[in-house]
Every structure is written in C-alpha cells, then in structure tokens.
Design a protein around this motif. Structure first.
Motif, PDB file in Angstrom:
ATOM      1  N   ALA A 122      10.875  44.058   7.452  1.00  0.00           N
ATOM      2  CA  ALA A 122      11.727  43.097   7.802  1.00  0.00           C
ATOM      3  C   ALA A 122      13.226  43.342   6.769  1.00  0.00           C
ATOM      4  O   ALA A 122      14.198  42.939   7.519  1.00  0.00           O
ATOM      5  CB  ALA A 122      11.306  41.704   6.743  1.00  0.00           C
ATOM      6  N   SER A 123      13.292  44.226   5.849  1.00  0.00           N
ATOM      7  CA  SER A 123      14.403  44.778   5.393  1.00  0.00           C
ATOM      8  C   SER A 123      15.182  45.619   6.291  1.00  0.00           C
ATOM      9  O   SER A 123      16.371  45.553   6.424  1.00  0.00           O
ATOM     10  CB  SER A 123      14.062  45.646   4.154  1.00  0.00           C
ATOM     11  N   PHE A 124      14.431  46.538   7.010  1.00  0.00           N
ATOM     12  CA  PHE A 124      15.168  47.434   8.027  1.00  0.00           C
ATOM     13  C   PHE A 124      15.600  46.659   8.997  1.00  0.00           C
ATOM     14  O   PHE A 124      16.844  46.774   9.518  1.00  0.00           O
ATOM     15  CB  PHE A 124      14.037  48.249   8.366  1.00  0.00           C
ATOM     16  N   GLY A 125      14.980  45.453   9.776  1.00  0.00           N
ATOM     17  CA  GLY A 125      15.556  44.722  10.722  1.00  0.00           C
ATOM     18  C   GLY A 125      16.926  43.880  10.323  1.00  0.00           C
ATOM     19  O   GLY A 125      17.973  44.055  11.105  1.00  0.00           O
ATOM     20  N   ALA A 126      16.796  43.456   9.007  1.00  0.00           N
ATOM     21  CA  ALA A 126      17.800  42.747   8.510  1.00  0.00           C
ATOM     22  C   ALA A 126      19.076  43.424   8.367  1.00  0.00           C
ATOM     23  O   ALA A 126      20.213  43.283   8.900  1.00  0.00           O
ATOM     24  CB  ALA A 126      17.599  42.087   7.072  1.00  0.00           C
ATOM     25  N   LEU A 127      19.065  44.720   7.737  1.00  0.00           N
ATOM     26  CA  LEU A 127      20.022  45.518   7.549  1.00  0.00           C
ATOM     27  C   LEU A 127      20.560  46.268   9.037  1.00  0.00           C
ATOM     28  O   LEU A 127      21.912  46.472   8.833  1.00  0.00           O
ATOM     29  CB  LEU A 127      19.644  46.620   6.565  1.00  0.00           C
ATOM     30  N   ALA A 173       9.682  43.041  10.958  1.00  0.00           N
ATOM     31  CA  ALA A 173       8.665  42.620  10.231  1.00  0.00           C
ATOM     32  C   ALA A 173       7.207  42.680  10.991  1.00  0.00           C
ATOM     33  O   ALA A 173       6.191  43.349  10.451  1.00  0.00           O
ATOM     34  CB  ALA A 173       8.856  41.426   9.457  1.00  0.00           C
ATOM     35  N   VAL A 174       7.085  42.087  12.190  1.00  0.00           N
ATOM     36  CA  VAL A 174       6.173  41.988  12.971  1.00  0.00           C
ATOM     37  C   VAL A 174       5.604  43.473  13.536  1.00  0.00           C
ATOM     38  O   VAL A 174       4.396  43.864  13.438  1.00  0.00           O
ATOM     39  CB  VAL A 174       6.103  41.077  14.101  1.00  0.00           C
ATOM     40  N   VAL A 175       6.492  44.271  13.870  1.00  0.00           N
ATOM     41  CA  VAL A 175       6.242  45.596  14.489  1.00  0.00           C
ATOM     42  C   VAL A 175       5.632  46.411  13.384  1.00  0.00           C
ATOM     43  O   VAL A 175       4.747  47.325  13.626  1.00  0.00           O
ATOM     44  CB  VAL A 175       7.774  46.230  14.727  1.00  0.00           C
ATOM     45  N   ALA A 176       6.388  46.378  12.220  1.00  0.00           N
ATOM     46  CA  ALA A 176       5.976  47.107  10.815  1.00  0.00           C
ATOM     47  C   ALA A 176       4.266  46.889  10.762  1.00  0.00           C
ATOM     48  O   ALA A 176       3.488  47.626  10.169  1.00  0.00           O
ATOM     49  CB  ALA A 176       6.817  46.751   9.709  1.00  0.00           C
ATOM     50  N   THR A 226      16.260  36.869  13.434  1.00  0.00           N
ATOM     51  CA  THR A 226      15.636  37.403  14.689  1.00  0.00           C
ATOM     52  C   THR A 226      15.352  38.938  14.460  1.00  0.00           C
ATOM     53  O   THR A 226      14.331  39.126  14.714  1.00  0.00           O
ATOM     54  CB  THR A 226      16.365  36.935  16.012  1.00  0.00           C
ATOM     55  N   MET A 227      16.191  39.653  13.972  1.00  0.00           N
ATOM     56  CA  MET A 227      15.999  41.355  14.075  1.00  0.00           C
ATOM     57  C   MET A 227      14.976  41.321  12.698  1.00  0.00           C
ATOM     58  O   MET A 227      13.944  42.100  12.771  1.00  0.00           O
ATOM     59  CB  MET A 227      17.431  41.951  13.758  1.00  0.00           C
ATOM     60  N   SER A 228      14.912  40.662  11.685  1.00  0.00           N
ATOM     61  CA  SER A 228      13.997  40.875  10.466  1.00  0.00           C
ATOM     62  C   SER A 228      12.642  40.488  11.043  1.00  0.00           C
ATOM     63  O   SER A 228      11.769  41.173  10.461  1.00  0.00           O
ATOM     64  CB  SER A 228      14.685  40.012   9.394  1.00  0.00           C
ATOM     65  N   PHE A 229      12.634  39.252  11.730  1.00  0.00           N
ATOM     66  CA  PHE A 229      11.310  38.896  12.124  1.00  0.00           C
ATOM     67  C   PHE A 229      10.659  39.887  13.197  1.00  0.00           C
ATOM     68  O   PHE A 229       9.581  40.453  12.971  1.00  0.00           O
ATOM     69  CB  PHE A 229      11.587  37.649  12.843  1.00  0.00           C
ATOM     70  N   ILE A 271      13.134  39.453   0.570  1.00  0.00           N
ATOM     71  CA  ILE A 271      12.053  40.083   0.056  1.00  0.00           C
ATOM     72  C   ILE A 271      12.092  39.073  -1.317  1.00  0.00           C
ATOM     73  O   ILE A 271      13.073  39.350  -2.207  1.00  0.00           O
ATOM     74  CB  ILE A 271      12.298  41.441  -0.061  1.00  0.00           C
ATOM     75  N   ILE A 272      11.030  38.518  -1.587  1.00  0.00           N
ATOM     76  CA  ILE A 272      10.836  37.876  -2.981  1.00  0.00           C
ATOM     77  C   ILE A 272       9.527  38.504  -3.490  1.00  0.00           C
ATOM     78  O   ILE A 272       8.557  38.034  -2.746  1.00  0.00           O
ATOM     79  CB  ILE A 272      10.737  36.238  -2.671  1.00  0.00           C
TER      80      ILE A 272
END
Length: 334
Positions: A99-104, A127-130, A121-124, A256-257
């Motif tokens: 998710a972090s990578f997608g968002a950045l 996150a699913v791919v990872a 959307t990129m984050s999601f 990220i929390i």
C-alpha cells in the motif's frame, strides 16, 4: 478462570456497546470547534455552517476512524487465531508495504506530471498485489504453511519497502506528503470513501461470527482442528485472502496505522474470554473506540497542527502491549 475474570467478561458484554456509543458521540463533539452532544443532535436538520462542519466533515472522519480500528483489530484477531501467534498483525503478509509503495508511486506520478492517477486506487492495487504475492510464494500445492507465509510476508515487505525508500530518495522533497501518509491520517475523508471499506468489514465480521467455532479450534493447533472436522486449509485461504482485502481497502484510504491490530485482540480476549463468538464483538467495539480516540487526540492535541494518527497509536500501543504481555505471561490462550 477466576471469579474476577468471569465478572469482567459478564459486565463487559453489556458495558462495551454503551461505552462504544458514548465514545463515538464524544469524538464527534471534539475538534477545532467543540460542540456538545446535545447541541450536535439539535443541529441535524440545521443549515448552519456549524451543522455542515459537524455532519459533513467531522462525522465521516470519526466514522472512518471507528471502522478502520474495528477492521484492523478484527483482522489481527483472526490472523492470530489461524497462525496461533499472539504477535501477528494485519500487515504480516506485506499489505502495508504494498500500500505504501502504491501510494508513493501515485504521488510521484502526479507531482512529476507523468500521469494523473488516484492515490487510494494505486495504494489498494499494490496492497492486494503484495498480499497475493506473499500467499503465492508461501503456497505448497494447495497448502499454505504458516511459517512459509511469515517468511514470504517479510520478503515481500522488504521488497516493497525498498521500492518506497527509492521513490522517496529519487523524489527528494516532492514527496513530503508521502511521509505523512506513511504514518496514517483521516484528513479529508468523505462518505464516498467509506463505502467499500465498510462493505469489506461487514463481510469479514459476518463470516468470522459464522465460523467462530472453527476459529476456536484453530487456536488449539492445526492437527487438533483437523481432528475436530475443520477444513484447515480452506479456512486459512478464506481468511488470508479476505483479511488481506479488508486491510488493503482501509489502508488505501487512511495510510499505515500500527499497533491497533496487534494490541486490541489481546484486550478483547481479556475482557470477553477466549471464545471467538464473544471476543470478535469485543474486538470490533474496542478497535473502533481506540482508533477514534487516537484520531481525536491527533487533531486536537496540537491544534491547529494535526499529528499523524499512526504516531499516536504507536505511543499508546507500545507501552500498552508491554503491560499486556506481562499480565498475560503464561496464558496459553494468548
């Protein structure tokens, strides 16, 4: 089980829902402008700016914080049961790193005018791919060994975290907002943002309640669960995939929390006992309360400056986890 523990469990079943509603109302009241719960109710049908601020800006934020806490705590509870490991959290299988990578990556595309993309959307997607990649790497035939999943999760997290650090270094100061996102925030949340995460959480909550006895059996160990008639691999596949999807749905909106998905299940088992039919409800309520309180603190402590909510949860969660582990030392049911 001591008499005090039994009393705590019995009273907790009735007090937690009431406390949950009370905390929710209090969190709506507090902000840059304090509005008492009674006045908030009177403003429901009002057209005043104060009413708009309360019901269109603050309410969706508090609601999202509550749902996020419930979701992360529930996924943590289920993962801890399936893996029979009290130190497991929702981010174990690389969801947060993806998710972090997608968002950045999305932020990098936008600030450098490469492409106009949706950051959530990129984050999601990543996150699913990872998560899927971690499960695929751990898979041996139709079986997903827990140890292999932990190792593949670490591998995937390391890979995507390295990608995130590379983006931050390449972009230098242009990704300042990325640093804030990595620690979580509920700023700018709207009712539209809540729909998909809420549906995913409801699905997970219903399924986990329906399969609570199977989860109870998993805590005993995979061999014991199989002897009791539980389809262990099907159960693991179902909750790994659904847990990853739920985590991705929320993380893609909030960032990220940490710690909520780790400490709340322990609190729930202390208050509601080891049976999942009881502690799942307690997990949802406690997770929602804890996260919404942390978010209220994040937006009010240094007003008008907002603290990333992940910093608050870490400051509360780390010492609280230490105390919980000390209190639960020697308890075989986590």
């Amino acid at each position: 089980m001591t008499k005090l523990r039994v009393l705590l469990i019995k009273t907790g079943r009735y007090l937690l829902p009431v406390l949950f509603l009370f905390v929710f109302l209090i969190n709506i009241s507090f902000g840059t402008v304090y509005v008492s719960p009674i006045k908030a109710i009177k403003l429901i049908n009002s057209d005043s700016p104060e009413s708009y601020m309360l019901w269109h800006l603050r309410l969706p934020r508090v609601l999202m914080a509550t749902l996020t806490g419930s979701a992360l705590a529930l996924v943590g509870n289920i993962f801890q049961a399936i893996m029979k490991n009290p130190l497991v959290d929702p981010y174990l299988i690389g969801t947060s790193a993806g998710a972090s990578f997608g968002a950045l990556l999305g932020i990098y595309f936008i600030v450098n005018s490469i492409a106009h993309v949706s950051i959530p959307t990129m984050s999601f997607i990543f996150a699913v791919v990872a998560s899927m990649l971690a499960i695929a790497l751990a898979r041996k035939g139709n079986i997903v060994p827990t140890v292999h999943l932990v190792l593949s999760g670490v591998l995937v997290s390391t890979m995507f975290s390295a990608g995130s650090m590379l983006l931050l270094n390449i972009a230098n100061r242009s990704l300042v907002t990325g640093h804030v996102w990595l620690f979580g925030s509920f700023s700018g949340i709207t009712f539209t943002d809540i729909v998909l995460p809420a549906i995913s959480l409801t699905t997970l909550a219903v399924l986990s309640m329906m399969m609570s006895r199977q989860l109870d059996a998993m805590v005993l160990g995979e061999k014991e669960a199989k002897s009791l008639g539980v389809n262990v691999e099907l159960l693991k596949w179902l909750f790994y995939l659904l847990g990853a999807f739920v985590t991705a749905a929320f993380v893609s909106k909030t960032g990220i929390i940490g710690f909520v998905g780790l400490i709340v299940p322990h609190m729930a088992r202390t208050l509601a006992g080891p049976k999942h039919r009881n502690n799942i409800v307690a997990t949802i309520l406690l997770g929602g309360m804890l996260m919404s309180i942390c978010d209220t603190l994040a937006r009010t402590l240094l007003n008008p400056v907002e603290i990333p909510v992940g910093i608050i949860t870490s400051l509360i969660g780390a010492p609280f986890m230490f105390v919980l582990l000390k209190l639960k030392n020697g308890n075989k049911n986590f």
